[in-house]
Scaffold this motif. Sequence first.
Motif, PDB file in Angstrom:
ATOM      1  N   UNK A 258       8.178  22.204 -22.116  1.00 21.97           N
ATOM      2  CA  UNK A 258       7.663  21.824 -23.428  1.00 21.97           C
ATOM      3  C   UNK A 258       8.548  20.777 -24.093  1.00 21.97           C
ATOM      4  N   UNK A 259       9.835  20.899 -23.893  1.00 17.23           N
ATOM      5  CA  UNK A 259      10.787  19.974 -24.505  1.00 17.23           C
ATOM      6  C   UNK A 259      10.792  18.649 -23.738  1.00 17.23           C
ATOM      7  N   UNK A 260      10.307  17.560 -24.355  1.00 12.48           N
ATOM      8  CA  UNK A 260      10.231  16.276 -23.644  1.00 12.48           C
ATOM      9  C   UNK A 260      11.594  15.737 -23.213  1.00 12.48           C
ATOM     10  N   UNK A 261      12.644  16.112 -23.920  1.00 13.16           N
ATOM     11  CA  UNK A 261      13.982  15.667 -23.543  1.00 13.16           C
ATOM     12  C   UNK A 261      14.411  16.273 -22.206  1.00 13.16           C
ATOM     13  N   UNK A 262      13.986  17.482 -21.946  1.00  9.32           N
ATOM     14  CA  UNK A 262      14.395  18.177 -20.720  1.00  9.32           C
ATOM     15  C   UNK A 262      13.716  17.619 -19.478  1.00  9.32           C
ATOM     16  N   UNK A 263      12.519  17.078 -19.620  1.00 10.43           N
ATOM     17  CA  UNK A 263      11.819  16.558 -18.440  1.00 10.43           C
ATOM     18  C   UNK A 263      12.151  15.099 -18.148  1.00 10.43           C
ATOM     19  N   UNK A 264      12.970  14.491 -18.982  1.00  9.03           N
ATOM     20  CA  UNK A 264      13.364  13.102 -18.739  1.00  9.03           C
ATOM     21  C   UNK A 264      14.277  12.976 -17.526  1.00  9.03           C
ATOM     22  N   UNK A 265      15.056  14.001 -17.251  1.00  8.37           N
ATOM     23  CA  UNK A 265      15.987  13.986 -16.123  1.00  8.37           C
ATOM     24  C   UNK A 265      15.592  15.091 -15.147  1.00  8.37           C
ATOM     25  N   UNK A 266      14.819  14.760 -14.113  1.00 10.05           N
ATOM     26  CA  UNK A 266      14.349  15.773 -13.169  1.00 10.05           C
ATOM     27  C   UNK A 266      15.474  16.544 -12.479  1.00 10.05           C
ATOM     28  N   UNK A 267      16.579  15.872 -12.191  1.00 17.21           N
ATOM     29  CA  UNK A 267      17.691  16.537 -11.513  1.00 17.21           C
ATOM     30  C   UNK A 267      18.290  17.613 -12.420  1.00 17.21           C
ATOM     31  N   UNK A 268      18.529  17.272 -13.663  1.00 16.28           N
ATOM     32  CA  UNK A 268      19.058  18.251 -14.622  1.00 16.28           C
ATOM     33  C   UNK A 268      18.041  19.358 -14.871  1.00 16.28           C
ATOM     34  N   UNK A 269      16.766  19.005 -14.884  1.00 16.93           N
ATOM     35  CA  UNK A 269      15.719  20.002 -15.090  1.00 16.93           C
ATOM     36  C   UNK A 269      15.756  21.051 -13.978  1.00 16.93           C
ATOM     37  N   UNK A 270      15.818  20.610 -12.725  1.00 15.27           N
ATOM     38  CA  UNK A 270      15.852  21.553 -11.599  1.00 15.27           C
ATOM     39  C   UNK A 270      17.138  22.373 -11.654  1.00 15.27           C
ATOM     40  N   UNK A 271      18.232  21.749 -12.039  1.00 17.24           N
ATOM     41  CA  UNK A 271      19.489  22.495 -12.165  1.00 17.24           C
ATOM     42  C   UNK A 271      19.339  23.613 -13.199  1.00 17.24           C
ATOM     43  N   UNK A 272      18.705  23.319 -14.337  1.00 17.97           N
ATOM     44  CA  UNK A 272      18.486  24.357 -15.357  1.00 17.97           C
ATOM     45  C   UNK A 272      17.554  25.448 -14.833  1.00 17.97           C
ATOM     46  N   UNK A 273      16.557  25.063 -14.066  1.00 22.36           N
ATOM     47  CA  UNK A 273      15.652  26.047 -13.479  1.00 22.36           C
ATOM     48  C   UNK A 273      16.400  26.958 -12.503  1.00 22.36           C
ATOM     49  N   UNK A 274      17.281  26.383 -11.705  1.00 22.62           N
ATOM     50  CA  UNK A 274      18.100  27.184 -10.787  1.00 22.62           C
ATOM     51  C   UNK A 274      19.018  28.137 -11.561  1.00 22.62           C
ATOM     52  N   UNK A 275      19.550  27.665 -12.672  1.00 25.92           N
ATOM     53  CA  UNK A 275      20.401  28.520 -13.504  1.00 25.92           C
ATOM     54  C   UNK A 275      19.603  29.678 -14.100  1.00 25.92           C
ATOM     55  N   UNK A 276      18.372  29.406 -14.535  1.00 31.41           N
ATOM     56  CA  UNK A 276      17.501  30.470 -15.058  1.00 31.41           C
ATOM     57  C   UNK A 276      17.212  31.507 -13.973  1.00 31.41           C
ATOM     58  N   UNK A 277      16.930  31.023 -12.781  1.00 27.50           N
ATOM     59  CA  UNK A 277      16.640  31.935 -11.662  1.00 27.50           C
ATOM     60  C   UNK A 277      17.863  32.798 -11.369  1.00 27.50           C
ATOM     61  N   UNK A 278      19.033  32.171 -11.343  1.00 27.40           N
ATOM     62  CA  UNK A 278      20.268  32.905 -11.076  1.00 27.40           C
ATOM     63  C   UNK A 278      20.521  33.968 -12.159  1.00 27.40           C
ATOM     64  N   UNK A 279      20.309  33.572 -13.405  1.00 25.49           N
ATOM     65  CA  UNK A 279      20.509  34.506 -14.524  1.00 25.49           C
ATOM     66  C   UNK A 279      19.584  35.716 -14.387  1.00 25.49           C
ATOM     67  N   UNK A 280      18.318  35.467 -14.073  1.00 26.14           N
ATOM     68  CA  UNK A 280      17.370  36.577 -13.958  1.00 26.14           C
ATOM     69  C   UNK A 280      17.599  37.402 -12.690  1.00 26.14           C
ATOM     70  N   UNK A 281      18.111  36.779 -11.649  1.00 28.71           N
ATOM     71  CA  UNK A 281      18.497  37.543 -10.450  1.00 28.71           C
ATOM     72  C   UNK A 281      19.615  38.524 -10.788  1.00 28.71           C
ATOM     73  N   UNK A 282      20.594  38.049 -11.571  1.00 25.83           N
ATOM     74  CA  UNK A 282      21.711  38.927 -11.969  1.00 25.83           C
ATOM     75  C   UNK A 282      21.221  40.084 -12.845  1.00 25.83           C
ATOM     76  N   UNK A 283      20.323  39.776 -13.763  1.00 20.57           N
ATOM     77  CA  UNK A 283      19.775  40.825 -14.630  1.00 20.57           C
ATOM     78  C   UNK A 283      19.058  41.874 -13.789  1.00 20.57           C
ATOM     79  N   UNK A 284      18.240  41.413 -12.859  1.00 20.91           N
ATOM     80  CA  UNK A 284      17.501  42.334 -11.999  1.00 20.91           C
ATOM     81  C   UNK A 284      18.456  43.173 -11.165  1.00 20.91           C
ATOM     82  N   UNK A 285      19.507  42.540 -10.702  1.00 23.32           N
ATOM     83  CA  UNK A 285      20.487  43.251  -9.883  1.00 23.32           C
ATOM     84  C   UNK A 285      21.283  44.269 -10.692  1.00 23.32           C
TER      85      UNK A 285
END
Length: 126
Positions: free
Chosen positions: A14-41
């Motif tokens: 939703x945030x247009x600033x976040x989609x301007x840099x695809x590499x940073x966007x994927x990095x943030x997505x990986x961080x979200x996945x890691x965070x939720x993996x830890x929570x689940x664990x």
Amino acid sequence: MTSHIQETCKQLFIDPERVKDPVAFVQRLLEEKHKHDKITSLAFNNDKTFQKALNSSFEYFINSNPRLPEFISLFVDDRLRKGLRGMSEADVEAVLDKVMMLFRYLQEKDVFEKYYNIWQNDFFRG
């Protein structure tokens, strides 16, 4: 939990600033996945129901956004070209394993391949 994860990931797009840099966007997505993996664990003791909910949420999000195959291909390209310099072999392997996790969620793997081939051809021409 499913709706929370989907909403959290949706906020990234939703945030247009976040989609301007695809590499940073994927990095943030990986961080979200890691965070939720830890929570689940930690919080849910790797309960299979919560793991399944987590995986289905990320799969839904990744496949509901037509730009993600392109973003993932740009991330891989960036990491392989310049982002792996100075990293240990173990660190490189960890980054690529995380990206492969996102790739496994993609239903349109051919779209990723198309974008990645474009970036590779540009690299070898220029």
